[in-house]
Scaffold this motif. Structure first.
Motif, PDB file in Angstrom:
ATOM      1  N   THR A   1      -3.593 -12.664   4.917  1.00 58.91           N
ATOM      2  CA  THR A   1      -3.601 -12.360   6.349  1.00 58.91           C
ATOM      3  C   THR A   1      -2.834 -13.461   7.066  1.00 58.91           C
ATOM      4  O   THR A   1      -3.013 -14.638   6.772  1.00 58.91           O
ATOM      5  CB  THR A   1      -5.030 -12.275   6.921  1.00 58.91           C
ATOM      6  OG1 THR A   1      -5.601 -13.586   7.016  1.00 58.91           O
ATOM      7  CG2 THR A   1      -5.917 -11.396   6.047  1.00 58.91           C
ATOM      8  N   SER A   2      -1.961 -13.059   7.966  1.00 56.16           N
ATOM      9  CA  SER A   2      -1.111 -14.020   8.653  1.00 56.16           C
ATOM     10  C   SER A   2      -0.511 -13.373   9.878  1.00 56.16           C
ATOM     11  O   SER A   2      -0.388 -12.138   9.940  1.00 56.16           O
ATOM     12  CB  SER A   2       0.008 -14.502   7.722  1.00 56.16           C
ATOM     13  OG  SER A   2       0.869 -15.397   8.386  1.00 56.16           O
TER      14      SER A   2
ATOM     15  N   ASP B   1      -4.820   3.169   3.317  1.00 56.56           N
ATOM     16  CA  ASP B   1      -3.424   2.732   3.188  1.00 56.56           C
ATOM     17  C   ASP B   1      -3.330   1.433   2.387  1.00 56.56           C
ATOM     18  O   ASP B   1      -2.518   1.316   1.457  1.00 56.56           O
ATOM     19  CB  ASP B   1      -2.813   2.510   4.572  1.00 56.56           C
ATOM     20  CG  ASP B   1      -2.572   3.821   5.326  1.00 56.56           C
ATOM     21  OD1 ASP B   1      -2.629   4.881   4.687  1.00 56.56           O
ATOM     22  OD2 ASP B   1      -2.359   3.754   6.560  1.00 56.56           O
ATOM     23  N   ILE B   2      -4.139   0.472   2.775  1.00 56.95           N
ATOM     24  CA  ILE B   2      -4.030  -0.860   2.158  1.00 56.95           C
ATOM     25  C   ILE B   2      -4.499  -0.832   0.704  1.00 56.95           C
ATOM     26  O   ILE B   2      -3.910  -1.494  -0.156  1.00 56.95           O
ATOM     27  CB  ILE B   2      -4.825  -1.889   2.980  1.00 56.95           C
ATOM     28  CG1 ILE B   2      -4.212  -2.009   4.381  1.00 56.95           C
ATOM     29  CG2 ILE B   2      -4.827  -3.251   2.294  1.00 56.95           C
ATOM     30  CD1 ILE B   2      -5.081  -2.739   5.374  1.00 56.95           C
ATOM     31  N   ILE B   3      -5.543  -0.066   0.424  1.00 58.66           N
ATOM     32  CA  ILE B   3      -6.017   0.038  -0.969  1.00 58.66           C
ATOM     33  C   ILE B   3      -4.922   0.624  -1.856  1.00 58.66           C
ATOM     34  O   ILE B   3      -4.686   0.161  -2.984  1.00 58.66           O
ATOM     35  CB  ILE B   3      -7.302   0.883  -1.038  1.00 58.66           C
ATOM     36  CG1 ILE B   3      -8.466   0.092  -0.439  1.00 58.66           C
ATOM     37  CG2 ILE B   3      -7.616   1.274  -2.485  1.00 58.66           C
ATOM     38  CD1 ILE B   3      -9.741   0.886  -0.295  1.00 58.66           C
TER      39      ILE B   3
ATOM     40  N   LEU C   1       1.514  -8.262  -3.936  1.00 57.34           N
ATOM     41  CA  LEU C   1       1.329  -9.078  -2.731  1.00 57.34           C
ATOM     42  C   LEU C   1       1.433  -8.192  -1.507  1.00 57.34           C
ATOM     43  O   LEU C   1       2.480  -7.596  -1.250  1.00 57.34           O
ATOM     44  CB  LEU C   1       2.378 -10.193  -2.653  1.00 57.34           C
ATOM     45  CG  LEU C   1       2.413 -10.986  -1.332  1.00 57.34           C
ATOM     46  CD1 LEU C   1       1.079 -11.690  -1.080  1.00 57.34           C
ATOM     47  CD2 LEU C   1       3.558 -11.998  -1.344  1.00 57.34           C
ATOM     48  N   VAL C   2       0.344  -8.084  -0.779  1.00 55.08           N
ATOM     49  CA  VAL C   2       0.326  -7.358   0.483  1.00 55.08           C
ATOM     50  C   VAL C   2      -0.139  -8.329   1.556  1.00 55.08           C
ATOM     51  O   VAL C   2      -1.170  -8.996   1.405  1.00 55.08           O
ATOM     52  CB  VAL C   2      -0.613  -6.137   0.430  1.00 55.08           C
ATOM     53  CG1 VAL C   2      -0.712  -5.479   1.800  1.00 55.08           C
ATOM     54  CG2 VAL C   2      -0.125  -5.137  -0.613  1.00 55.08           C
TER      55      VAL C   2
ATOM     56  N   THR D   1       4.548  -5.966   3.651  1.00 56.73           N
ATOM     57  CA  THR D   1       3.864  -6.332   4.888  1.00 56.73           C
ATOM     58  C   THR D   1       3.246  -5.097   5.527  1.00 56.73           C
ATOM     59  O   THR D   1       3.896  -4.048   5.635  1.00 56.73           O
ATOM     60  CB  THR D   1       4.850  -6.980   5.882  1.00 56.73           C
ATOM     61  OG1 THR D   1       5.422  -8.142   5.276  1.00 56.73           O
ATOM     62  CG2 THR D   1       4.140  -7.397   7.149  1.00 56.73           C
ATOM     63  N   TYR D   2       1.998  -5.232   5.939  1.00 60.32           N
ATOM     64  CA  TYR D   2       1.290  -4.143   6.612  1.00 60.32           C
ATOM     65  C   TYR D   2       0.775  -4.673   7.946  1.00 60.32           C
ATOM     66  O   TYR D   2      -0.044  -5.578   7.979  1.00 60.32           O
ATOM     67  CB  TYR D   2       0.129  -3.639   5.759  1.00 60.32           C
ATOM     68  CG  TYR D   2      -0.595  -2.450   6.340  1.00 60.32           C
ATOM     69  CD1 TYR D   2      -1.634  -2.621   7.246  1.00 60.32           C
ATOM     70  CD2 TYR D   2      -0.233  -1.157   5.993  1.00 60.32           C
ATOM     71  CE1 TYR D   2      -2.306  -1.519   7.788  1.00 60.32           C
ATOM     72  CE2 TYR D   2      -0.888  -0.047   6.529  1.00 60.32           C
ATOM     73  CZ  TYR D   2      -1.913  -0.237   7.418  1.00 60.32           C
ATOM     74  OH  TYR D   2      -2.579   0.853   7.951  1.00 60.32           O
TER      75      TYR D   2
END
Length: 899
Positions: free
Chosen positions: A227-228, A109-111, A119-120, A239-240
């Motif tokens: 990451t946050s 998913d993130i890739i 920006l992710v 945002t994921y």
């Protein structure tokens, strides 16, 4: 021979070429490490599917895989045309020390998201695994970014203003003086194609958001994975939310052998068996294991902490304690509970399992940032409740309980904490009311460390001491900040003085200057003699760092103020050092006084038997030995003798650099290379290779050997490294080299860009000699462009600066102006060649700064001989040999004015 190579041997070589551990490669492929070990040992043939995966990860073209699969399966010999291993892209991603478990869906998913969106942000509760997942993603897509994947760890950063600087350092940049870091960062990234991972942004949201917005607008090919615990709030952000690990249904558990298909269970088993290899999962404990993972809600950090308890508790006991401790989590609306509270509950549980004295040490260890040594803990964390002799035993208990981690650094074991645990411990420390006294002890320890290291940093043993300071530099920064909060200026100024040479060697020039100027801004109403001495030393360091950065403004004033204070307190060493830096600051402004101050300080260093300062002072003094002989071989021999006797490598490396130019100028190419190579080796020994200008020298060698392409590459590399360090002087020299190269290739417009930028930088340094040289080089370009008025004005302004020149620089001026003057004035060119020849013979001048420009002399002589004939040329040449350098300069200027 190729036919004798087994697939296993070949596979191992390819893995080594990619700098991958067996475990790391196994993780990428998705097989067990033991399986890969057996394949490489030749005791196992991979399946067709596994062979295909191995070859895919090695970059084998799909059309060629069938013959390689056949080879892997033992059905054919070694292919006759092996494919080369892929080059590993640039990255600072850490090598994982534990197996990465699961997250296949999240990775995919993130890739896909980071491919489509610039920006992710990965959000989620503390301990859910955002950092580890982001690093795994970075490893997976490393090859997609030609300029690399870089991790900026923001967890240790407390000051929002440090976010751009920390990011810049992470991707290999250094500050530029008098320029905002964010501008430098955006300019550097504007043409880059890279992925930046910003880790742990939650406590710096505003600063991170502002920086990310600026970077994304300035750099169209840069992607950011953040990451946050909450989103950054930047336009275009996707945002994921990172979920917890997959969990089994406690009401419908699968068979024991299938339980590990769930990620949370697999993680617990992996970490638990790492702690206790003999541990097994049985029908009896499998339901309890599943229950533990469920109660931990699949949060990786919580699971890892629980799994670590198998050293002291059975799975049954762990489950029982979880029932008692987390009763809150099983009542009410569990979905409404913040995940941070879930993690806090997990850490609370671990904390409450500690004895009282273990709890005290645990919270006190939060004073350290970036790790600590046993000696540091024994000095900072002790009092009546925690004895020095108990620290080692208590630390061992904390390590066994996975609250403290260990790593070996330079043959010494260092300790650290996961940042989440450190923040938790720090909250406990604040609650205890021990923060201020603990920070005082922390400051005292690291101030003593810097003071102890300071004399060793300028001696042969610096190679042992530099890593000591580097390993604790985050702690030193924290201690410096605390020192600046003190009423007295003495601690912070002392700290900066002790760190001076460490900053010089490591290239932390601008950072050091910033710390020092904050320390110098502190004043005391009634300065003691010792405070005056400390301030005198600090002012001398201020001059040193300013000169290192090419910032002339204020450098001389600081040196002179240092001398006044040193004389007032009658400290001989401080006086000698202040005189030395006064001489250095005066160079180019008042050479007669500069020479005098350097001679005085050299004599005083001899009297004090300060071998390092003798070597360093003579290095600068040698530039003034131009009356009558400038930089003869004898002078270099003495410089090298003094520096080798002192054993400090940075100064010795600088001398070897200039000596290489001397050898190059007298056509001793091999000796020049040897000198440059020794200089590089010394810099690598002390971790200063990033500050080296030897690349510029190697570029000149390549130029003189006729390899223009190599020269251009080396000049560009040197220019970039010096620019990011903030060294304007050498950046301008590198740009001049690039401009000169383009002039030779008749790309005059391109050359003008570089030469004008070089002139701007030279003006910013305030160095009149370099400004003059840049103006003359530009004048040659203007002449070739047919811009005669610009040519004359540039020459006139350049020659107006000759009163600031060393004698040798005047000769350099004559060599440089020949680049244009010889076209129309062969007779005067011949006379100037005579002047140069006379000076060269009388003073053994190596023309170190004009090895490229010496070809002007060759061209001027050939041109004059052709137009004038042998007799007329030799007559004019003989006239020039009767002239002084000043007369030669007057002749050159009059000739230009008449052109």
């Amino acid at each position: 021979m190729q036919e004798e190579i087994s697939f296993g041997i070949w596979l191992r070589k390819q893995r080594h070429a990619l700098d991958l551990t067996r475990q790391a490669f196994a993780d990428q492929v998705g097989c067990a490490e033991v399986t890969l070990r057996r394949i490489e040992a030749g005791t196992l043939k991979p399946s067709k599917e596994l062979a295909n995966l191995l070859l895919e990860k090695l970059g084998t073209p799909e059309g060629e895989r069938s013959r390689w699969i056949s080879f892997a399966r033992g059905r054919s010999g070694f292919p006759s045309q092996p494919f080369p291993p892929l080059n590993k892209p640039k990255s600072n991603l850490p090598t994982p020390l534990t197996t990465f478990i699961g997250r296949e869906k999240e990775q995919l998913d993130i890739i896909q998201l980071i491919t489509k969106h610039r920006l992710v942000t990965l959000t989620g509760s503390g301990g859910v695994g955002k950092t580890r997942l982001s690093i795994k993603i970075g490893e997976q897509i490393l090859e997609n970014y030609p300029d690399g994947v870089w991790l900026a760890e923001l967890a240790p950063i407390l000051d929002p203003l440090l976010v751009p600087r920390t990011t810049a350092i992470a991707i290999g940049l250094r500050d530029e003086p008098q320029r905002p870091v964010i501008e430098m960062l955006c300019d550097y990234l504007c043409e880059k194609s890279m992925l930046i991972i910003l880790d742990n942004c939650e406590h710096l949201l505003e600063s991170c958001s502002q920086m990310v917005d600026r970077v994304l607008r300035a750099a169209p090919n840069v992607h950011i994975l953040a990451t946050s615990r909450e989103s950054l709030g930047v336009d275009g952000e996707l945002t994921y939310r990172v979920p917890s690990l997959g969990l089994p249904d406690l009401n419908n558990l699968p068979p024991t052998e299938s339980l590990s298909q769930y990620e949370a269970v697999q993680l617990f088993i992996d970490r638990a068996t790492s702690a206790v290899p003999a541990l097994t999962v049985s029908k009896d404990n499998a339901p309890l294991l599943a229950q533990i993972c469920a109660r931990m809600e699949g949060i990786p950090l919580a699971i890892e902490l629980a799994a670590a308890k198998v050293r002291v508790l059975s799975i049954e006991q762990i489950a029982e304690r979880l029932d008692d401790r987390f009763s809150l989590l099983t009542s009410g609306n569990r979905a409404a509970l913040p995940r941070y509270q879930t993690l806090r509950a997990t850490i609370d549980w671990s904390y409450n399992l500690l004895s009282l004295v273990e709890q005290i040490l645990f919270r006190r260890l939060s004073a350290f940032v970036g790790g600590w040594t046993l000696k540091a803990a024994e000095s900072v964390c002790i009092d009546e409740s925690v004895k020095r002799e108990d620290i080692l035993n208590l630390m061992e208990k904390l390590v066994n309980k996975s609250l403290v981690i260990t790593e070996e650094s330079h043959h010494e074991l260092r300790y650290g904490m996961l940042e989440t645990l450190r923040q938790y411990a720090h909250e406990k420390l604040v609650e205890s009311g021990e923060t201020d006294p603990l920070q005082d002890k922390h400051l005292e320890f690291y101030l003593n460390l810097a003071e102890t290291a300071e004399p060793h940093i300028i001696r042969p043993e610096q190679v042992e001491w530099l890593p000591v300071l580097e390993a604790d530099y985050e702690n030193i920064r924290v201690a410096l900040e605390w020192a600046l909060s003190k009423e007295s200026p003495e601690p912070s100024q002392n700290f900066c003085v002790d760190l001076h040479w460490f900053w010089k060697v490591r290239g932390y020039w601008l950072e050091g200057l910033n710390w020092l100027e904050r320390a110098l801004a502190k004043s005391s109403q009634n300065e003691s003699k010792n405070e005056k001495l400390v301030r005198a030393r600090a002012l001398a360091v201020h001059t040193s760092l300013k000169m290192q950065l090419g910032i002339a403004e204020g450098a001389l004033a600081s040196a002179q103020a240092s001398l006044v204070l040193a004389l007032e307190v009658s400290d001989k060493k401080a006086v000698a050092i202040a005189k030395f830096y006064t001489g250095v600051a005066l160079r180019g402004a008042d050479d007669e006084q500069a020479h005098s101050f350097l001679e005085q300080s050299f004599a005083e260093f001899q009297e004090l038997n300060e071998v390092f300062w003798q070597a360093y002072c003579f290095f600068w003094l040698s530039f003034f030995l131009g009356a009558p002989k400038f930089k003869s071989r004898d002078i270099f021999v003495r410089e090298l003798e003094l520096a080798r006797n002192a054993g400090e490598r940075l100064v010795l490396s600088n001398i070897l650099y200039f000596y290489a130019y001397f050898l190059l100028a007298i056509n001793h190419f091999e000796e020049a290379k040897e000198s440059a190579e020794e200089s590089d080796r010394l810099l690598k020994q002390i971790g200063s290779e990033g500050t080296s200008v030897n690349v510029l020298l190697l570029g000149d060698i390549a130029w003189l050997e006729g390899d223009a392409q190599k020269a251009r590459s080396l000049y560009a590399k040197a220019e970039e490294s010096q620019r990011v360090l903030g060294n304007k002087l050498f950046t301008s020299i590198c740009m001049t080299g690039l401009g000169f190269l383009l002039m030779e290739e008749e790309d005059l417009d391109g050359a003008q860009v570089y030469l004008e930028q070089a002139l701007v930088l030279s003006r910013e340094t305030g160095r009149k000699d370099f400004i003059g040289k840049q103006l003359l080089q530009l004048s040659n370009l203007f002449y070739l462009q047919g811009k005669r008025e610009a040519f004359r004005q540039s020459v006139k302004e350049g020659f107006s600066l000759n009163k600031y020149l060393f004698t040798s620089d005047k000769a350099v001026f004559l060599v440089t102006i020949l680049g244009s003057l010889y076209f129309q004035e062969p007779e005067n060119s011949s006379r100037l060649l005579g002047v140069i020849n006379k000076y060269e013979k009388e003073n053994y001048i190596p023309f170190a700064s004009v090895v490229r420009e010496k070809r002007y002399c060759v061209r001027a002589e050939a041109h004059a001989r052709k137009l004038l004939g042998k007799a007329a040329f030799e007559a004019a040449f003989a006239e020039g040999q009767k002239m002084s350098l000043d007369e030669g300069l007057d002749l050159a200027l009059k000739t230009v004015e008449g052109m």
